[in-house]
Design an enzyme around this catalytic site. Structure first.
Site, PDB file in Angstrom:
ATOM      1  N   HIS A 175       0.839  -1.202   0.000  1.00 20.57           N
ATOM      2  CA  HIS A 175       0.000   0.000   0.000  1.00 20.57           C
ATOM      3  C   HIS A 175       0.878   1.257   0.000  1.00 20.57           C
ATOM      4  O   HIS A 175       0.734   2.139  -0.850  1.00 20.57           O
ATOM      5  CB  HIS A 175      -0.921  -0.022   1.228  1.00 20.57           C
ATOM      6  CG  HIS A 175      -1.811   1.178   1.355  1.00 20.57           C
ATOM      7  ND1 HIS A 175      -3.155   1.138   1.048  1.00 20.57           N
ATOM      8  CD2 HIS A 175      -1.564   2.454   1.735  1.00 20.57           C
ATOM      9  CE1 HIS A 175      -3.680   2.345   1.238  1.00 20.57           C
ATOM     10  NE2 HIS A 175      -2.732   3.165   1.669  1.00 20.57           N
ATOM     11  N   GLU A 176       1.813   1.320   0.938  1.00 24.20           N
ATOM     12  CA  GLU A 176       2.679   2.500   1.033  1.00 24.20           C
ATOM     13  C   GLU A 176       3.581   2.615  -0.192  1.00 24.20           C
ATOM     14  O   GLU A 176       3.884   3.718  -0.640  1.00 24.20           O
ATOM     15  CB  GLU A 176       3.498   2.472   2.327  1.00 24.20           C
ATOM     16  CG  GLU A 176       2.666   2.513   3.615  1.00 24.20           C
ATOM     17  CD  GLU A 176       1.625   3.632   3.647  1.00 24.20           C
ATOM     18  OE1 GLU A 176       1.866   4.706   3.049  1.00 24.20           O
ATOM     19  OE2 GLU A 176       0.561   3.425   4.259  1.00 24.20           O
TER      20      GLU A 176
ATOM     21  N   HIS B 288       1.711   4.517  -2.782  1.00 29.04           N
ATOM     22  CA  HIS B 288       1.805   5.975  -2.596  1.00 29.04           C
ATOM     23  C   HIS B 288       3.183   6.462  -3.063  1.00 29.04           C
ATOM     24  O   HIS B 288       3.305   7.500  -3.713  1.00 29.04           O
ATOM     25  CB  HIS B 288       1.639   6.337  -1.113  1.00 29.04           C
ATOM     26  CG  HIS B 288       0.223   6.262  -0.618  1.00 29.04           C
ATOM     27  ND1 HIS B 288      -0.815   6.922  -1.235  1.00 29.04           N
ATOM     28  CD2 HIS B 288      -0.324   5.619   0.443  1.00 29.04           C
ATOM     29  CE1 HIS B 288      -1.942   6.686  -0.564  1.00 29.04           C
ATOM     30  NE2 HIS B 288      -1.670   5.887   0.451  1.00 29.04           N
TER      31      HIS B 288
ATOM     32  N   HIS C 232       3.443   6.670  -6.825  1.00 29.66           N
ATOM     33  CA  HIS C 232       2.678   7.826  -7.307  1.00 29.66           C
ATOM     34  C   HIS C 232       3.563   9.079  -7.227  1.00 29.66           C
ATOM     35  O   HIS C 232       3.551   9.932  -8.111  1.00 29.66           O
ATOM     36  CB  HIS C 232       1.431   7.985  -6.422  1.00 29.66           C
ATOM     37  CG  HIS C 232       0.297   8.727  -7.041  1.00 29.66           C
ATOM     38  ND1 HIS C 232      -0.854   9.020  -6.356  1.00 29.66           N
ATOM     39  CD2 HIS C 232       0.120   9.250  -8.265  1.00 29.66           C
ATOM     40  CE1 HIS C 232      -1.681   9.685  -7.147  1.00 29.66           C
ATOM     41  NE2 HIS C 232      -1.114   9.841  -8.307  1.00 29.66           N
TER      42      HIS C 232
HETATM   43 ZN   LIG Z   1      -3.045   5.220   1.935  1.00 34.04          ZN
END
Ligand SMILES: [Zn+2]
Length: 680
Positions: free
Chosen positions: A468-469, A472, A475
């Protein structure tokens, strides 16, 4: 100390973690605040032309210098929270917050941005630059900057009253939560509760010198009771108290009912002042969702499709509760308890057993392999000054060896590190006078470190968090935008910012990925298929019920702020009843006062925005489905399109346009349903 030797003032490259000291903070930040303030002063002078190169670009440069230095201070405060860093951070925090608040209120800045927006130069700017100007003008407008002078005092008064009502709503809720305690004196009533919950209840009673066990409405006390306590009386007592908090059933001075009306009234008035017909429209302006009707359709479509599964879930639970637990009538205070028993009976597996398979080296190699294959990049170890010996540093390159970006990886929990996992930016990609400034990210987790001579092992939840991290981080790092304000995660609508992160989580549920990403810490064997199937079943347990519950909250919130008249005769509870009639499969007791504790929308930033949680899940699932349709989670053509249209696009283009460009159509809810075991 001169500026030349204060390492926080050196913005030329990577943060100098080897030399930065807490004693550098006050001097550096004070100096940068002074510099930036005088820059703002200079740039808002009438003599400065309202042009990109004369105004917007130098302003962005100046603010970046401050935000990078302050970012380092904030980062060190989070990962090295020792007294001297805490003091250094807290010492400057009010000053820095005041500076940013002033910027948001500076009408001279607004005038310059608006002048650029209306100038002939605007059309000649690139997409990213235009978007930055648009965002600035939008944000000033939404904070009332464009109202006629005679309306401004009222707008200001509304904002202030809303702020104090929100604060009061939270305070009432907290006080009402604290006002209740259930003292158990019969040891038999503790049956089923985990030992640590019993121990905590005993200590709470002891603290007040009373006999027995004290249970409260705070989560660590309330949840274990609802989930595990065999005593139905105890569960019922706590449920009733919990779901009537801050209502007319408790102390009158803690009743949130009048506050709810007033908040809704003021939000409606604020929306009308700004020229919108209701508050939901205002809330959607900076979001990805385009209209109230679009969100309503989205929620109703999801409800229609999830409801049959929710009915199945509740029927299964009722049958189980009546046959196995002797609960002929399933009451609201039985649901958590019966669900836990059903989960154990059907899908039990040991988290600890799973953990033995996720060894650190395998997991990191697996993550890197996913990123490299998906986005056509290569990841290599790199070196840089770090803040702790555990921290590692990596670089991302093009296949030709050109640097794209770099990131720090700080995996293990420490006493001085803030909890949870998060991605933060150290340096953001943009074009400067000397070329492209390459982005740098911090990835921070709180996993357990290796013990003895064995490698560290992670739970599947932790592995999912890491992916998940990393989403980010990608991105931020893989952006191709060259303007700071919309580069990476900057300027991305907040109902779209979780798309890349939730997207990456999907790879933690791919059997082919897991096989290669696991090796038992003792035997080296990969994760057994049988164990994986159990994990999957547990993941999707009661997902029908969970979905309709979230939809109920979302639709209630949206309708409260769009088609509800706060001055009319219909009550908030009547509206909630209507929403439940439409989407829910469980009807709580008539005395349930859920709205009185719905602080997300009345005291947090989620007013007319609660739907964002589901919205982001649908988008990421739908993006992942494009790979499934291509028959390969690493399909190179789809991967390139995902990188081009979404991951690298930053906030330069509206997120819905990014989505449409990638998917060639509007978002659809089917993939999320399928991934949650609700496929048709
Ligand atoms: Zn998040």
């Amino acid at each position: 100390m001169t500026n030349m030797t204060n390492p926080l003032l050196d913005g030329s490259g990577l943060p100098r973690f080897d030399t930065i000291a807490s004693s550098d903070v006050q001097l550096a930040i004070t100096e940068l605040l002074t510099q930036t303030r005088s820059l703002v002063e200079r740039l808002t002078d009438d003599a400065v032309p309202a042009r990109w190169t004369d105004f917007a670009a130098p302003l962005s440069d100046g603010i970046e210098h401050l935000s990078r230095a302050w970012g380092i201070v904030g980062h060190l405060h989070s990962v090295n929270d020792v007294p001297e860093w805490r003091e250094a951070y807290n010492g400057m925090l009010p000053e820095v917050s005041r500076f940013y608040a002033e910027l948001g209120q500076n009408l001279k800045l607004f005038a310059k941005y608006k002048a650029i927006r209306e100038s002939s130069e605007y059309e000649s700017l690139n997409t990213a630059q235009r978007k930055i100007i648009d965002n600035e003008v939008r944000d000033f407008r939404l904070s009332g900057a464009e109202l006629p002078e005679d309306k401004k005092p009222r707008f200001q008064a509304i904002s202030e009253e809303l702020a104090s009502l929100s604060a009061k709503f939270s305070e009432n809720l907290l006080d009402a939560t604290n006002a209740f305690a259930e003292i158990v004196t019969d040891e038999g009533e503790l049956s089923g509760l985990p030992a640590d919950a019993v121990q905590a209840a005993r200590e709470a009673a002891e603290k007040e010198s009373i006999a027995g066990w004290k249970f409260t409405l705070h989560m660590p006390s309330y949840l274990p009771v609802m989930q595990y306590a065999d005593s139905r009386r105890l569960r019922a007592a706590l449920y009733r108290a919990y779901s009537t908090r801050a209502s007319e059933f408790g102390a009158p001075e803690l009743d949130n009912t009048p506050l709810i009306r007033r908040i809704l009234e003021l939000r409606q008035e604020e929306a009308q002042l700004l020229g919108y017909s209701n508050f939901a429209e205002v809330s959607l302006v900076p979001k990805m969702a385009e209209s109230v009707a679009q969100v309503q359709t989205f929620l109703r479509d999801l409800a229609d499709k999830a409801k049959p599964f929710a009915r199945k879930d509740i029927t299964e639970l009722r049958d189980f509760a009546s046959k196995e637990l002797g609960l002929a009538e399933l009451e609201p205070w039985d649901i958590g308890y019966a669900s836990e028993k059903l989960l154990q009976a059907r899908y039990a597996f040991s988290e600890q057993e799973v953990k033995q398979y996720f060894t650190e080296g395998k997991v990191l190699a697996g993550l890197f392999h996913v990123i490299e294959t998906l986005f056509g990049v290569s990841l290599k170890p790199d070196t840089a000054p770090v803040w702790h010996e555990d921290v590692r540093f990596f670089r991302i390159e093009t296949p030709g060896g050109e640097l794209i970006g770099q990131f720090y990886l700080d995996l293990y929990a420490r006493e001085t590190k803030r909890g949870g996992a998060w991605m933060d930016e150290a340096i953001t990609r943009r074009r400067t006078a000397s070329g492209i400034q390459k982005p740098v990210a911090y990835l921070n987790c709180n996993f357990s470190r290796p013990v003895g001579n064995k490698p560290a092992t992670f739970t599947h939840d932790e592995v999912t968090t890491l992916f998940h991290e990393a989403g980010h981080g990608l991105h931020h790092l893989l952006t191709r935008v060259e303007e700071l304000g919309v580069s990476g995660i900057h300027g991305v609508e907040w109902d779209a910012v979780e798309l890349p992160s939730q997207f990456m989580e999907n790879y933690c549920w791919e059997w082919n990925v897991l096989q290669k990403m696991t090796a038992h810490v003792d035997t080296g064997a990969p994760l057994p298929r049988e164990l994986f199937d159990k994990m999957l079943a547990a993941k999707n347990f009661q997902s029908g019920l969970q979905n309709v519950r979230q939809i109920e909250f979302s639709l209630f919130d949206l309708r409260l702020h769009s088609d509800f008249d706060p001055t009319g005769s219909r009550s908030v509870l009547e509206l909630l009843g209507e929403v439940r009639q439409e989407v829910a499969v469980i009807t709580p007791p008539e005395w349930n006062r859920f709205p009185n504790s719905f602080s997300h929308i009345f005291a947090g930033g989620y007013g007319a925005g609660y739907f964002s949680y589901k919205w982001a899940e649908v988008l990421s699932a739908d993006c992942y489905a494009a790979f499934e349709e291509a028959g390969n989670p690493f399909d190179p053509t789809t991967g390139k399109r995902f990188l081009d249209e979404i991951i690298s696009a930053g906030g330069a283009r509206p997120a819905l346009d990014n989505f449409r460009a990638f998917r060639g159509r509007e978002p659809q809810v089917d993939a999320l349903l399928r991934h949650s075991g609700m496929g048709v």
